[in-house]
Design an enzyme around this catalytic site. Structure first.
Site, PDB file in Angstrom:
ATOM      1  CG  ASN A   9      -1.739   1.239   1.366  1.00 37.63           C
ATOM      2  OD1 ASN A   9      -1.741   2.090   0.469  1.00 37.63           O
ATOM      3  ND2 ASN A   9      -2.461   1.360   2.477  1.00 37.63           N
ATOM      4  CE  LYS A  11      -0.254   3.148   4.778  1.00 36.81           C
ATOM      5  NZ  LYS A  11      -0.209   3.238   6.222  1.00 36.81           N
ATOM      6  CG  HIS A  94      -5.920   1.829   5.122  1.00 40.69           C
ATOM      7  ND1 HIS A  94      -5.476   2.773   6.022  1.00 40.69           N
ATOM      8  CD2 HIS A  94      -4.908   0.940   4.980  1.00 40.69           C
ATOM      9  CE1 HIS A  94      -4.242   2.459   6.394  1.00 40.69           C
ATOM     10  NE2 HIS A  94      -3.877   1.361   5.776  1.00 40.69           N
ATOM     11  CD  GLU A  96      -2.998   5.398   6.764  1.00 38.36           C
ATOM     12  OE1 GLU A  96      -2.960   5.392   5.523  1.00 38.36           O
ATOM     13  OE2 GLU A  96      -2.094   4.920   7.472  1.00 38.36           O
ATOM     14  CD  GLU A 164      -3.526  -2.430   7.136  1.00 32.84           C
ATOM     15  OE1 GLU A 164      -2.500  -2.715   6.539  1.00 32.84           O
ATOM     16  OE2 GLU A 164      -4.084  -1.329   7.030  1.00 32.84           O
ATOM     17  N   GLY A 170       2.452   2.384  10.879  1.00 34.23           N
ATOM     18  CA  GLY A 170       3.397   3.493  10.756  1.00 34.23           C
ATOM     19  C   GLY A 170       4.058   3.879  12.067  1.00 34.23           C
ATOM     20  CB  SER A 209       5.204  -1.694  11.987  1.00 27.26           C
ATOM     21  OG  SER A 209       4.784  -0.354  12.231  1.00 27.26           O
TER      22      SER A 209
HETATM   23  P1  13P Z   1       3.004   0.467   7.732  1.00 25.80           P
HETATM   24  O1  13P Z   1       3.540  -0.824   7.169  1.00 25.80           O
HETATM   25  O2  13P Z   1       3.740   1.680   7.256  1.00 25.80           O
HETATM   26  O3  13P Z   1       2.845   0.412   9.214  1.00 25.80           O
HETATM   27  O4  13P Z   1       1.517   0.629   7.120  1.00 25.80           O
HETATM   28  C1  13P Z   1       0.637  -0.436   7.199  1.00 25.80           C
HETATM   29  C2  13P Z   1      -0.573  -0.116   6.418  1.00 25.80           C
HETATM   30  O5  13P Z   1      -1.338   0.766   6.752  1.00 25.80           O
HETATM   31  C3  13P Z   1      -0.800  -0.892   5.176  1.00 25.80           C
HETATM   32  O6  13P Z   1      -2.070  -0.665   4.664  1.00 25.80           O
END
Ligand code: 13P
Length: 249
Positions: A9, A11, A94, A96, A164, A170, A209
């Site tokens: 992803n 982002k 997601h 976010e 997740e 992150g 992560s």
């Molecule tokens: P990170 O691997 O940066 O923690 O992000 C995970 C994520 O949100 C994947 O969709």
């Protein structure tokens, strides 16, 4: 036997130049193997990524789609447009999007319907916040997200669920393999309750992560079928190491 899936992803990262260079490194190294690999760039980089990945083992997906197939929805991108472009999958729900765009389970369910109708493979994200975990509500939250998104669905062949935990995204904090396995097993038990899902065939991938250093232990768990990778998916060597870890299981 479920085939592992490792999806990146990306982002809101990238430029035409960085997409070209990251994909050229990945395309030079990813071979058709037992692991399914996908990258999910921003909408504006999808066409470029699809063109570069054509005929390769790398699938390309989107990070979101509209709940409607077309119409007066300024700024939205419809699932049939993504399918027409050549996308294989789409990330939905997601954290976010839930956090910054107040996406409800109801909206995620509608997006899931739109994605499935367009022939896209949905990667449905679920996961609890740190406060919810600390208060002992993690399973209840995940159950609510699954029920909210899946209860009205009629055809969920090909569904992928991404667990997740929000506190691990992150942050450098990862759920321990045991914590993740417990939740993945719980998710599979929940999926079993839906007539439209074959829980044993449904892939449940972990996100939060995931790095080369922790991927192998996560993938060794019986109910962890791969990963949805954020930050590490932007570094070719790290993403490739995570794919290798999935292939080694
Ligand atoms: P990170 O691997 O940066 O923690 O992000 C995970 C994520 O949100 C994947 O969709």
């Amino acid at each position: 036997m479920r085939q592992a899936l490792v999806a990146g992803n990306w982002k809101m990262h990238g430029s035409r130049a960085s997409v070209a260079s990251l994909l050229s490194e990945l395309l030079g190294a990813v071979t058709a193997q037992q692991v399914e690999v996908a990258v999910c760039p921003t909408f504006v980089h999808l066409a470029q990524a699809l063109e570069l990945c054509v005929g390769s083992p790398l699938a390309v997906g989107a990070q979101d789609c509209s709940h409607m197939p077309s119409g007066a929805y300024t700024g939205e991108v419809a699932a049939p447009m993504l399918a027409d472009l050549g996308c294989a999958c789409v990330i939905l729900g997601h954290s976010e999007r839930r956090q910054y765009h107040t996406e409800s389970d109801h909206l995620v369910a509608a997006k899931l319907t739109a994605a499935v109708s367009a022939g896209l493979q949905p990667i449905l994200c679920v996961g609890e916040t740190r406060e919810q975990r600390e208060s002992g509500a993690a399973e209840l939250v995940v159950l609510g997200q699954l029920t909210g998104a899946l209860a009205e669905q009629t055809d969920l062949a090909g569904l992928v669920v991404a667990y997740e935990p929000v506190w691990a995204i992150g942050t450098g904090l990862t759920a321990t393999p045991q914590q993740a396995q417990e939740m993945h097993a719980y998710i599979r038990r929940c999926l079993d309750a839906f007539d439209t899902v074959d829980a044993r065939a449904t892939r449940v991938v972990y996100g939060g992560s995931v790095k080369p250093g922790n991927a192998r232990d996560l993938f060794a768990q019986p109910d962890i079928d791969g990963a949805l990778v954020g930050g590490a998916a932007l570094i070719a060597a790290d993403f490739l190491a995570i794919i290798d870890a999935a292939a080694a299981v």
